[in-house]
Scaffold this active site. Structure first.
Site, PDB file in Angstrom:
ATOM      1  N   TYR A 131       0.813  -1.214   0.000  1.00 22.23           N
ATOM      2  CA  TYR A 131       0.000   0.000   0.000  1.00 22.23           C
ATOM      3  C   TYR A 131       0.850   1.269   0.000  1.00 22.23           C
ATOM      4  O   TYR A 131       2.046   1.226   0.200  1.00 22.23           O
ATOM      5  CB  TYR A 131      -1.055   0.003   1.091  1.00 22.23           C
ATOM      6  CG  TYR A 131      -0.692  -0.130   2.543  1.00 22.23           C
ATOM      7  CD1 TYR A 131       0.579   0.071   3.033  1.00 22.23           C
ATOM      8  CD2 TYR A 131      -1.696  -0.461   3.467  1.00 22.23           C
ATOM      9  CE1 TYR A 131       0.852  -0.035   4.384  1.00 22.23           C
ATOM     10  CE2 TYR A 131      -1.430  -0.574   4.816  1.00 22.23           C
ATOM     11  CZ  TYR A 131      -0.156  -0.365   5.277  1.00 22.23           C
ATOM     12  OH  TYR A 131       0.104  -0.482   6.615  1.00 22.23           O
ATOM     13  N   GLU A 132       0.199   2.368  -0.279  1.00 21.88           N
ATOM     14  CA  GLU A 132       0.841   3.678  -0.487  1.00 21.88           C
ATOM     15  C   GLU A 132       1.847   3.647  -1.645  1.00 21.88           C
ATOM     16  O   GLU A 132       2.878   4.312  -1.615  1.00 21.88           O
ATOM     17  CB  GLU A 132       1.519   4.176   0.796  1.00 21.88           C
ATOM     18  CG  GLU A 132       0.570   4.421   1.942  1.00 21.88           C
ATOM     19  CD  GLU A 132      -0.605   5.304   1.566  1.00 21.88           C
ATOM     20  OE1 GLU A 132      -0.457   6.146   0.674  1.00 21.88           O
ATOM     21  OE2 GLU A 132      -1.674   5.140   2.177  1.00 21.88           O
ATOM     22  N   GLY A 133       1.511   2.900  -2.673  1.00 26.45           N
ATOM     23  CA  GLY A 133       2.390   2.750  -3.835  1.00 26.45           C
ATOM     24  C   GLY A 133       3.281   1.550  -3.642  1.00 26.45           C
ATOM     25  O   GLY A 133       4.124   1.518  -2.737  1.00 26.45           O
TER      26      GLY A 133
END
Length: 598
Positions: free
Chosen positions: A439-441
């Site tokens: 997550y978050e890229g």
């Protein structure tokens, strides 16, 4: 699961002697950051993490969050713990005093957040997303929006979320289909669905402030047509009181591998065509604004890798001291010994300990650069630290979270068969850690960001500037007293040389053959992470060697710092050179197979 104890001695040492926290006291607004304040903050945060949050970690894993008739209920004890956290003022630490924040540096806020994340990663996600939302609104919100939302979000009375992902648009944010129709009165009607929304619905706070990416009717295609909207769960009246319930609801909760106590929501906006949103800034600049929140979250997620590895290390260490099995390889006593006496167990524990300390220092250094980028009165210094922060953010996010998975896996291995069953708790750390590289890229996206936006875009200026500092520290260590410093200095110089060669190759190749550069991007990020970890480890060893010469030094702690650093020099830094060939030549095989050959 063993109790958690915050590693305050290492946090304090890293902040003071590796990162340079005392220098921040000279910056405007940070004059209160004295050693006494730092000690008091760390000690009190450690108590909350140990006594309140850590005991709930297993509870949350077993119970999870539940959705009943549109209402999300968090696990037993979590809401009470949240309000103890809020009442202690912890939610307001790094924010602007104008809106009720304490105005302390991110370099101090990060060690505190490490404690929350180590103690209870699922719990920590709510404050982490809220802090990113606060940063975004502080930077890009209108004065009216700041007045309506910031004070209560900073106080912890309300919470904030990030709404990007849709079923058809994961990392490709430009494919977002959520609609925002202007109503002619300054408001927009929002309609669409978002998935994987961390704490999208919960029972901690009276209101939840959703930050939502959506597309207006006349917007151009792709990321250039994305706008950002504030969509509160309850509308907020002009006097700050709560109004009617907005047309936004939780349509479901995901059943996940880990972080069970963190409600990951499917959010439905405008089922009744009555979801009201408020534009942040200008239309079609939503991605630009959202990067303020995403970069904040990426630093926080990188820290999760450090935090969960630290918790797994503490548990594995204590288990290794108590688990008796097999005789020692030295001596004639046939009696079985604690497994910490076996060389391979020691290797695994030191692999964990040395890289946790290196990754901790990287996370804190990234926050230190962020503080200087915002507060240093010297323009040149601000620009230097802004460039450093930009460079370090993807490395912190990806290298630290990859380590989180690798090291929690080692924690399971040290437990042996007992690590594979849930009763010990080692498996939970491994499961919880696995989300952080996603997550978050994803970490592949972070690697591409590092290569194309942070290195190639500026011609390698920030990378080469950091490598110059690294080579200076390597030279200091090689000239230092004792074989430990000479070894890390020599091996760090070799790692820096490999990183420099890889950087030069990317600059020569990346624009003409971006696929070749991208094929080596993950290895390049790992190479840079290992090298920076060695740089910060060497700085710590130089400081420890100096302190060992002082009367009254904590010889036990400092000697451990030297030995742990020597292990990093012997076992971790040499792996950096092996990554150079995959970066500069590996792209040929990566791209060679035709699709049907897979």
């Amino acid at each position: 699961m063993i109790p958690y104890s915050a590693p305050i001695d290492d946090m304090r040492f890293t902040l003071t002697h590796v990162v340079g926290l005392p220098k921040l006291a000279d910056l405007p607004g940070f004059d209160a950051v004295t050693p006494d304040l730092v000690d008091a903050v760390l000690e009190e945060a450690g108590k909350l993490a140990r006594d309140v949050l850590a005991p709930l970690n297993t509870v949350g894993d077993k119970e999870g969050a539940t959705l009943e008739n549109g209402v999300v209920r968090t696990a037993s004890g979590f809401k009470d713990a949240y309000w103890k956290y809020v009442e202690g003022g912890w939610n307001s630490v790094p924010f602007d005093p104008e809106w009720g924040g304490q105005g302390l540096p991110w370099a101090l806020a990060l060690p505190i957040q490490e404690m929350w994340q180590s103690a209870n990663m699922s719990f920590s996600l709510c404050p982490m997303l809220n802090q990113g939302a606060v940063e975004l609104l502080t930077a890009h919100g209108s004065e009216e929006q700041k007045k309506l939302y910031l004070e209560k979000m900073i106080a912890g009375e309300w919470a904030g979320t990030m709404n990007l992902t849709e079923p058809q648009a994961g990392s490709d944010v430009g494919a977002v289909r959520t609609k925002a129709d202007p109503q002619g009165d300054g408001t927009y009607r929002i309609s669409g669905q978002k998935i994987f929304i961390t704490y999208g619905e919960h029972d901690y706070t009276d209101n939840i402030i959703h930050l939502v990416l959506a597309r207006t009717p006349t917007a151009p295609a792709g990321v250039k047509g994305i706008s950002l909207f504030v969509v509160p769960k309850f509308l907020v009246n002009a006097d700050g009181s709560l109004g009617a319930r907005n047309d936004v609801r939780c349509a479901g909760l995901e059943h996940k591998l880990g972080i069970h106590a963190s409600p990951t929501a499917v959010m439905a906006f405008g089922d009744n065509d009555a979801c009201i949103g408020y534009l942040v800034g200008e239309e079609n600049r939503g991605i630009e604004y959202m990067f303020t929140m995403m970069n904040n979250a990426r630093l926080g997620v990188g820290l999760q890798g450090v935090s969960i590895a630290e918790r797994a290390y503490q548990q594995a260490r204590d288990y290794a001291k108590s688990r008796v099995q097999s005789r020692a390889l030295t001596g004639k006593d046939p009696s079985p010994v604690a497994i910490i006496h076996h060389p391979d167990v020691r290797r695994m524990l030191l692999t964990m300990k040395s890289q946790i300390e290196a990754a901790r220092a990287l996370s804190y250094l990234t926050a230190f650069a962020l503080d200087n980028a915002h507060h240093n009165p010297d323009e040149a210094a601000r620009k230097h630290h802004a460039a450093l922060n930009d460079l370090l953010t993807p490395i912190t996010k990806a290298w630290c979270t990859d380590l989180g998975v690798e090291l929690t896996s080692l924690g399971v291995q040290i437990h042996g068969g007992m690590g594979f069953v849930e009763e010990t708790g080692a498996a939970q750390h491994y499961r919880d850690a696995r989300i952080a590289p996603i997550y978050e890229g994803t970490n592949g996206i972070q690697a591409n960001d590092l290569v194309f936006r942070k290195v190639i875009r500026d011609g390698g200026a920030a990378a080469f500037a950091l490598l110059a500092e690294i080579k200076e520290v390597a030279a200091q260590a090689k000239d230092g007293p004792g074989d430990d410093l000479v070894t890390i200095g020599s091996n760090l110089a070799e790692a820096a040389r490999a990183t420099e060669q890889a950087t030069t190759w990317l600059l020569e190749t990346g624009k003409a053959d971006p696929a070749a550069a991208a094929a080596g991007a993950v290895n390049y990020l790992r190479l840079f992470g290992i090298t920076i970890g060695g740089y910060l480890t060497a700085k710590g060893m130089l400081a420890a060697a100096e302190q060992l010469r002082q009367p009254g030094a904590d010889a036990k702690f400092l000697d451990a710092k030297m030995i742990t650093g020597r292990f990093y020099a012997d076992q971790i830094l040499p792996t950096a050179q092996g990554l150079l060939q995959p970066i500069v030549a590996g792209h040929r095989s990566v791209m060679a197979l035709a699709e049907e050959q897979f």
